[in-house]
Motif scaffolding. Structure first.
Motif, PDB file in Angstrom:
ATOM      1  N   UNK A  56      -6.707  -0.090   6.737  1.00 28.92           N
ATOM      2  CA  UNK A  56      -7.560   0.050   5.553  1.00 28.92           C
ATOM      3  C   UNK A  56      -8.469   1.267   5.703  1.00 28.92           C
ATOM      4  N   UNK A  57      -8.975   1.469   6.919  1.00 24.99           N
ATOM      5  CA  UNK A  57      -9.789   2.665   7.184  1.00 24.99           C
ATOM      6  C   UNK A  57      -8.968   3.927   6.941  1.00 24.99           C
ATOM      7  N   UNK A  58      -7.719   3.922   7.418  1.00 28.64           N
ATOM      8  CA  UNK A  58      -6.866   5.106   7.260  1.00 28.64           C
ATOM      9  C   UNK A  58      -6.570   5.376   5.785  1.00 28.64           C
ATOM     10  N   UNK A  59      -6.272   4.334   5.021  1.00 23.18           N
ATOM     11  CA  UNK A  59      -6.036   4.514   3.587  1.00 23.18           C
ATOM     12  C   UNK A  59      -7.259   5.134   2.916  1.00 23.18           C
ATOM     13  N   UNK A  60      -8.412   4.665   3.301  1.00 19.20           N
ATOM     14  CA  UNK A  60      -9.656   5.173   2.742  1.00 19.20           C
ATOM     15  C   UNK A  60      -9.923   6.615   3.169  1.00 19.20           C
ATOM     16  N   UNK A  61      -9.695   6.906   4.443  1.00 11.92           N
ATOM     17  CA  UNK A  61      -9.907   8.267   4.956  1.00 11.92           C
ATOM     18  C   UNK A  61      -8.981   9.254   4.248  1.00 11.92           C
ATOM     19  N   UNK A  62      -7.736   8.857   4.043  1.00 11.69           N
ATOM     20  CA  UNK A  62      -6.752   9.762   3.444  1.00 11.69           C
ATOM     21  C   UNK A  62      -7.000  10.021   1.965  1.00 11.69           C
ATOM     22  N   UNK A  63      -7.940   9.306   1.353  1.00  8.93           N
ATOM     23  CA  UNK A  63      -8.307   9.621  -0.030  1.00  8.93           C
ATOM     24  C   UNK A  63      -9.632  10.374  -0.085  1.00  8.93           C
ATOM     25  N   UNK A  90     -16.001   3.393   4.733  1.00 11.43           N
ATOM     26  CA  UNK A  90     -16.018   1.978   5.098  1.00 11.43           C
ATOM     27  C   UNK A  90     -16.002   1.086   3.863  1.00 11.43           C
ATOM     28  N   UNK A  91     -16.786   1.448   2.867  1.00 10.77           N
ATOM     29  CA  UNK A  91     -16.836   0.662   1.634  1.00 10.77           C
ATOM     30  C   UNK A  91     -15.475   0.641   0.946  1.00 10.77           C
ATOM     31  N   UNK A  92     -14.813   1.811   0.884  1.00 12.06           N
ATOM     32  CA  UNK A  92     -13.488   1.875   0.257  1.00 12.06           C
ATOM     33  C   UNK A  92     -12.447   1.137   1.104  1.00 12.06           C
ATOM     34  N   UNK A  93     -12.597   1.165   2.422  1.00 13.58           N
ATOM     35  CA  UNK A  93     -11.686   0.417   3.303  1.00 13.58           C
ATOM     36  C   UNK A  93     -11.807  -1.073   3.009  1.00 13.58           C
ATOM     37  N   UNK A  94     -13.023  -1.527   2.809  1.00  9.09           N
ATOM     38  CA  UNK A  94     -13.260  -2.926   2.447  1.00  9.09           C
ATOM     39  C   UNK A  94     -12.534  -3.243   1.132  1.00  9.09           C
ATOM     40  N   UNK A  95     -12.634  -2.333   0.162  1.00  7.69           N
ATOM     41  CA  UNK A  95     -11.943  -2.521  -1.124  1.00  7.69           C
ATOM     42  C   UNK A  95     -10.430  -2.607  -0.924  1.00  7.69           C
ATOM     43  N   UNK A  96      -9.883  -1.753  -0.028  1.00  5.44           N
ATOM     44  CA  UNK A  96      -8.446  -1.808   0.262  1.00  5.44           C
ATOM     45  C   UNK A  96      -8.072  -3.160   0.853  1.00  5.44           C
ATOM     46  N   UNK A  97      -8.909  -3.663   1.743  1.00  9.61           N
ATOM     47  CA  UNK A  97      -8.587  -4.961   2.358  1.00  9.61           C
ATOM     48  C   UNK A  97      -8.579  -6.067   1.303  1.00  9.61           C
ATOM     49  N   UNK A  98      -9.489  -5.986   0.346  1.00 10.53           N
ATOM     50  CA  UNK A  98      -9.509  -6.972  -0.735  1.00 10.53           C
ATOM     51  C   UNK A  98      -8.253  -6.873  -1.605  1.00 10.53           C
ATOM     52  N   UNK A  99      -7.818  -5.636  -1.889  1.00  9.32           N
ATOM     53  CA  UNK A  99      -6.606  -5.440  -2.693  1.00  9.32           C
ATOM     54  C   UNK A  99      -5.395  -6.105  -2.053  1.00  9.32           C
ATOM     55  N   UNK A 100      -5.341  -6.079  -0.725  1.00  8.57           N
ATOM     56  CA  UNK A 100      -4.220  -6.678  -0.008  1.00  8.57           C
ATOM     57  C   UNK A 100      -4.488  -8.140   0.345  1.00  8.57           C
ATOM     58  N   UNK A 101      -5.610  -8.671  -0.138  1.00  4.57           N
ATOM     59  CA  UNK A 101      -6.017 -10.058   0.128  1.00  4.57           C
ATOM     60  C   UNK A 101      -6.163 -10.354   1.620  1.00  4.57           C
ATOM     61  N   UNK A 102      -6.649  -9.367   2.367  1.00  2.00           N
ATOM     62  CA  UNK A 102      -6.901  -9.554   3.794  1.00  2.00           C
ATOM     63  C   UNK A 102      -8.356  -9.960   3.998  1.00  2.00           C
ATOM     64  N   UNK A 103      -8.600 -10.791   4.979  1.00  2.00           N
ATOM     65  CA  UNK A 103      -9.967 -11.247   5.245  1.00  2.00           C
ATOM     66  C   UNK A 103     -10.706 -10.285   6.186  1.00  2.00           C
ATOM     67  N   UNK A 104      -9.996  -9.312   6.717  1.00  2.00           N
ATOM     68  CA  UNK A 104     -10.594  -8.372   7.651  1.00  2.00           C
ATOM     69  C   UNK A 104     -10.384  -6.940   7.147  1.00  2.00           C
ATOM     70  N   UNK A 105     -11.161  -6.018   7.687  1.00  2.00           N
ATOM     71  CA  UNK A 105     -10.971  -4.590   7.439  1.00  2.00           C
ATOM     72  C   UNK A 105     -10.373  -4.027   8.714  1.00  2.00           C
TER      73      UNK A 105
END
Length: 149
Positions: free
Chosen positions: A118-125, A99-114
């Motif tokens: 973003x969860x999938x990107x995080x899970x796959x790492x 969840x924390x990494x998903x939040x980081x992914x959402x920030x990288x894409x400048x999205x206001x939501x997770x």
């Protein structure tokens, strides 16, 4: 990057991500697991047909049933519950990290939501054995990310 609290992350979770997390909680309960693990979150996302991540995975040519079967093994899954009912989701430490990494992914894409993407990107790492099995099927973070855009 500053440390973000779980509360902040949960405030920014999209509707489909919430539904997926709720479903993952039901899955962990069904499997008699005390906590929601990353593989439960993965299955929770994939069982949500409206989730962007699921649509991308299907668009990549993967069979959802095959992935879910690979993650859950021979354990059949018959979950019928109201997705609008509130549930406590008890996340394992590795799921909290997802969840924390998903939040980081959402920030990288400048999205206001997770979102589920973003969860999938995080899970796959993740280093989770179940996830590595899915990656070996060809569902890699790199391919997923390429199909996201």
């Amino acid at each position: 990057m500053e440390k973000v609290s779980e509360k902040d992350i949960f405030k920014r979770i999209s509707k489909n991500a919430r539904i997926s997390l709720r479903t993952s909680s039901l899955i962990s309960e069904h499997l008699n697991s005390e906590y929601v693990e990353p593989e439960h979150i993965l299955v929770g996302i994939l069982l949500n047909e409206n989730a962007l991540a699921t649509k991308i995975v299907v668009g990549m040519g993967f069979e959802i049933k095959q992935i879910v079967g690979r993650v859950l093994g021979s354990s059949g899954l018959d979950i019928t519950a109201d997705i609008n009912t509130k549930r406590d989701v008890k996340l394992s430490p590795s799921s909290k990290e997802v969840l924390r990494r998903a939040y980081d992914w959402s920030l990288r894409f400048s999205h206001v939501y997770v979102g589920t993407e973003h969860l999938m990107l995080s899970i796959l790492e993740s280093n989770n054995l179940y996830i590595k099995d899915i990656i070996n099927m060809g569902l890699t973070q790199r391919r997923f990310r390429k199909n996201l855009f």
